[in-house]
Design an enzyme around this catalytic site. Structure first.
Site, PDB file in Angstrom:
ATOM      1  N   SER A  75       0.866  -1.181   0.000  1.00 29.83           N
ATOM      2  CA  SER A  75       0.000   0.000   0.000  1.00 29.83           C
ATOM      3  C   SER A  75       0.903   1.231   0.000  1.00 29.83           C
ATOM      4  CB  SER A  75      -0.923  -0.005   1.219  1.00 29.83           C
ATOM      5  OG  SER A  75      -0.184   0.058   2.422  1.00 29.83           O
ATOM      6  N   HIS A 121      -3.218  -6.385   2.523  1.00 31.35           N
ATOM      7  CA  HIS A 121      -2.254  -7.305   3.135  1.00 31.35           C
ATOM      8  C   HIS A 121      -2.831  -8.702   3.400  1.00 31.35           C
ATOM      9  CE1 HIS A 121       0.335  -3.774   4.880  1.00 31.35           C
ATOM     10  NE2 HIS A 121       0.413  -3.881   3.569  1.00 31.35           N
ATOM     11  N   GLU A 151      -4.615  -2.579   9.176  1.00 35.04           N
ATOM     12  CA  GLU A 151      -3.864  -3.094  10.324  1.00 35.04           C
ATOM     13  C   GLU A 151      -4.573  -2.833  11.647  1.00 35.04           C
ATOM     14  OE1 GLU A 151       0.109  -1.412  10.127  1.00 35.04           O
ATOM     15  OE2 GLU A 151       0.201  -1.785   7.961  1.00 35.04           O
ATOM     16  N   GLU A 156       1.735  -9.514   7.191  1.00 36.05           N
ATOM     17  CA  GLU A 156       2.526  -9.034   8.319  1.00 36.05           C
ATOM     18  C   GLU A 156       2.396  -9.925   9.552  1.00 36.05           C
ATOM     19  OE1 GLU A 156       1.935  -4.798   8.841  1.00 36.05           O
ATOM     20  OE2 GLU A 156       2.940  -4.380   6.927  1.00 36.05           O
ATOM     21  N   ASP A 210      -4.418   1.120  11.486  1.00 33.88           N
ATOM     22  CA  ASP A 210      -3.953   1.749  10.248  1.00 33.88           C
ATOM     23  C   ASP A 210      -4.932   1.400   9.135  1.00 33.88           C
ATOM     24  OD1 ASP A 210      -2.756   2.816   8.042  1.00 33.88           O
ATOM     25  OD2 ASP A 210      -0.958   1.562   8.095  1.00 33.88           O
ATOM     26  N   GLU A 266      -3.587   5.676  12.026  1.00 34.25           N
ATOM     27  CA  GLU A 266      -2.631   6.051  10.984  1.00 34.25           C
ATOM     28  C   GLU A 266      -3.353   6.144   9.645  1.00 34.25           C
ATOM     29  OE1 GLU A 266       0.839   3.463  10.896  1.00 34.25           O
ATOM     30  OE2 GLU A 266       0.923   3.593   8.721  1.00 34.25           O
ATOM     31  N   ASP A 315       1.483   8.443   7.127  1.00 35.13           N
ATOM     32  CA  ASP A 315       2.373   7.487   6.451  1.00 35.13           C
ATOM     33  C   ASP A 315       2.417   7.833   4.957  1.00 35.13           C
ATOM     34  OD1 ASP A 315       3.580   5.295   5.258  1.00 35.13           O
ATOM     35  OD2 ASP A 315       2.029   3.857   5.795  1.00 35.13           O
ATOM     36  N   LYS A 363       9.678   5.212   7.120  1.00 35.76           N
ATOM     37  CA  LYS A 363      10.051   4.011   6.363  1.00 35.76           C
ATOM     38  C   LYS A 363      11.239   4.385   5.496  1.00 35.76           C
ATOM     39  CE  LYS A 363       5.379   2.057   5.817  1.00 35.76           C
ATOM     40  NZ  LYS A 363       4.127   2.222   5.028  1.00 35.76           N
ATOM     41  N   HIS A 401       8.408  -1.217   9.444  1.00 35.65           N
ATOM     42  CA  HIS A 401       8.768  -2.214   8.428  1.00 35.65           C
ATOM     43  C   HIS A 401       7.911  -1.980   7.186  1.00 35.65           C
ATOM     44  CE1 HIS A 401       5.233  -5.070   9.590  1.00 35.65           C
ATOM     45  NE2 HIS A 401       4.917  -3.810   9.733  1.00 35.65           N
ATOM     46  N   LYS A 419       6.686  -0.182  14.597  1.00 34.54           N
ATOM     47  CA  LYS A 419       5.779  -1.281  14.273  1.00 34.54           C
ATOM     48  C   LYS A 419       6.501  -2.177  13.284  1.00 34.54           C
ATOM     49  CE  LYS A 419       3.076   0.661  10.416  1.00 34.54           C
ATOM     50  NZ  LYS A 419       1.745   0.767   9.801  1.00 34.54           N
TER      51      LYS A 419
HETATM   52  P1  PGA Z   1       3.038  -1.292   3.136  1.00 39.23           P
HETATM   53  O1  PGA Z   1       2.123  -1.141   4.418  1.00 39.23           O
HETATM   54  O2  PGA Z   1       4.389  -1.716   3.561  1.00 39.23           O
HETATM   55  O3  PGA Z   1       2.316  -2.319   2.306  1.00 39.23           O
HETATM   56  O4  PGA Z   1       3.036   0.076   2.464  1.00 39.23           O
HETATM   57  C1  PGA Z   1       2.571  -0.635   5.637  1.00 39.23           C
HETATM   58  C2  PGA Z   1       1.750   0.553   6.095  1.00 39.23           C
HETATM   59  O5  PGA Z   1       0.834   1.028   5.393  1.00 39.23           O
HETATM   60  O6  PGA Z   1       1.993   1.063   7.180  1.00 39.23           O
HETATM   61 ZN    ZN Z   2       0.468   2.764   6.916  1.00 40.77          ZN
END
Ligand code: PGA
Ligand code: ZN
Length: 420
Positions: free
Chosen positions: A40, A151, A160, A201, A238, A282, A309, A334, A362, A385
């Site tokens: 995503s 996911h 999430e 995840e 999230d 998030e 994010d 990230k 991650h 996380k």
């Molecule tokens: P992604 O998801 O690694 O698939 O982008 C993680 C997130 O959205 O926090």
């Molecule tokens: Zn996110």
């Protein structure tokens, strides 16, 4: 000095190719790093270079590997590995594009992380110490125990559902509490006839039908494991809402309804009123709905943590715009969204200077590399996380904190959840 920079194509936790980079110094020190990959992703993330064509469904990274072995190797040969910002700048300039699309952020980040590792090895100190100062703090961990969105095929719109041990004596104690709750959640789900296979995840992916049904399951698991929801174990979400936002209609396709930005905000407000154990949300609003995100910050920012994010993509330029517009009060970090270690550090410093909390993260496509654990400690990031208590590419990061905690023998401080 740097003697050789070399990359190869390896595979991530989804079976997709990714970059691994080696940096060898003249004193024989070796630094190795593996690059993760998101599903995503934010539109404005640094570019992950993929080969296209038929090979490995077009996802090969042989171009990125070649860029490391030729241009990047030629440029970094003979350069000192101890000035991370300078080495990263050399690669950024060599690439020459604003989003690292020529050489690939996957090529550049692999080398950037491997250089830090090689430098730490050369000095004979752990990575968290090399990258950090003296004031060492272990972060508050968030465990993604139910997977939805892109996911998993659980059919839940929120991507999430995370648990965090608010009360803990040390890092290990926190992990133990989540391990108990995670395994209790598994038996609760199977007692109710739901599947307990896991998503990308490592969280369960049961077809629960709604966000509230998932939160109810979490409350039950926390209580049955012997903890108090909100007081001992808190919940975070999230939604990764860019994934269900329609840019044309400006509506959110959420749980069978088409919700306006305002209706979405009301939904979140009612949700946290009903479930007080929720302490952060998030990406509650799309990366293309800055107004919505801003409004959420106005209405809810003093009560809970609101993490950006996809909307900030760890990019200092985009993030400073967010700070000016008063969007969110926390930022997800990230490394592969921006593509170098030193730019990630710059964004973290910017957050700190402006009162935003930081959470290291991650990606949904991961490797066995535990770089982000050391990085979170070095930066005193406060929060991290990195998935659930299943799938080794997730658990290995938490295990790395256990090693660091042991090494520090109780000297490390514990980050506490700052907003409620
Ligand atoms: P992604 O998801 O690694 O698939 O982008 C993680 C997130 O959205 O926090
Ligand atoms: Zn996110």
């Amino acid at each position: 000095v740097i003697e050789t920079v070399k990359a190869r194509e390896i595979f991530d936790s989804r079976g997709n190719p990714t970059v691994e980079a080696d940096v060898i110094l003249s004193d024989g020190s070796l630094g190795r790093a593996e690059v993760p990959s998101g599903a995503s992703t934010g539109d404005r993330e640094a570019v992950e270079l993929r080969d296209g064509g038929d090979y490995l469904m077009g996802k090969g990274v042989m171009k990125a590997v070649r860029n490391v072995n030729t241009e990047i190797n030629d440029t970094l040969k003979g350069v000192s590995p101890f000035d991370q910002a300078k080495v990263d700048k050399l690669m950024i300039d060599l690439d020459g594009t604003p989003n690292k699309s020529r050489l690939g952020a996957n090529a550049i980040l692999g080398v950037s992380m491997a250089i830090a590792r090689a430098a730490a090895q050369s000095q004979g100190i752990p990575l968290y110490r090399y990258l950090g100062g003296v004031d060492i703090e272990l972060p508050q961990p968030f465990f993604n125990v139910i997977n939805g969105g892109v996911h998993a095929d659980s059919g839940i719109d929120v991507q999430e559902f995370l648990l965090t041990p608010v009360k803990r004596d040390n890092f290990r104690d926190g992990v133990e509490k989540i391990a108990n709750t995670y395994n209790t959640l598994k038996s609760v789900l199977s007692k109710e006839g739901y599947e307990t296979a896991v998503g990308d995840e490592g969280g369960f992916a049961p077809k629960l039908g709604s966000t509230e049904a998932a939160i109810e399951m979490l409350y039950r698991a926390i209580k049955e494991a012997g903890y108090v929801p909100g007081e001992e174990i808190a919940i975070a979400l999230d939604p990764a809402s860019s994934e269900f936002y329609n840019d044309n209609t400006k509506k959110y396709s959420f749980e069978g309804k088409e919700l306006s930005s305002n209706e979405m905000l009301i939904y979140y407000q009612e949700l946290v009123r009903k479930y007080s154990a929720i302490i952060f949300i998030e990406d509650g609003f799309s990366e293309h709905d800055w107004e919505g995100f801003k409004k959420m910050t106005e209405k809810m920012g003093d009560k809970i943590q609101l993490v950006g994010d996809d909307i900030f993509v760890t990019n200092p330029v985009i993030f400073s715009e967010g700070i000016n517009k008063k969007v969110a009060n926390s930022i997800l970090i990230k490394l592969n969204q921006i593509g170098t270690v030193s730019e990630s550090i710059e964004t973290i410093k910017m957050a700190r200077a402006n009162g935003y909390t930081t959470m290291i993260s991650h990606r949904s496509g991961e490797t066995g590399d535990t770089f982000i654990a050391d990085f979170a400690v070095a930066m005193n990031a406060g929060q991290i996380k990195t998935g659930s208590m299943a799938r080794s590419e997730r658990v290995e990061k938490y295990n790395q904190f256990l090693r660091i905690e042991e090494e520090l023998e109780g000297y490390a401080k514990l980050a506490r959840f700052p907003k409620k």
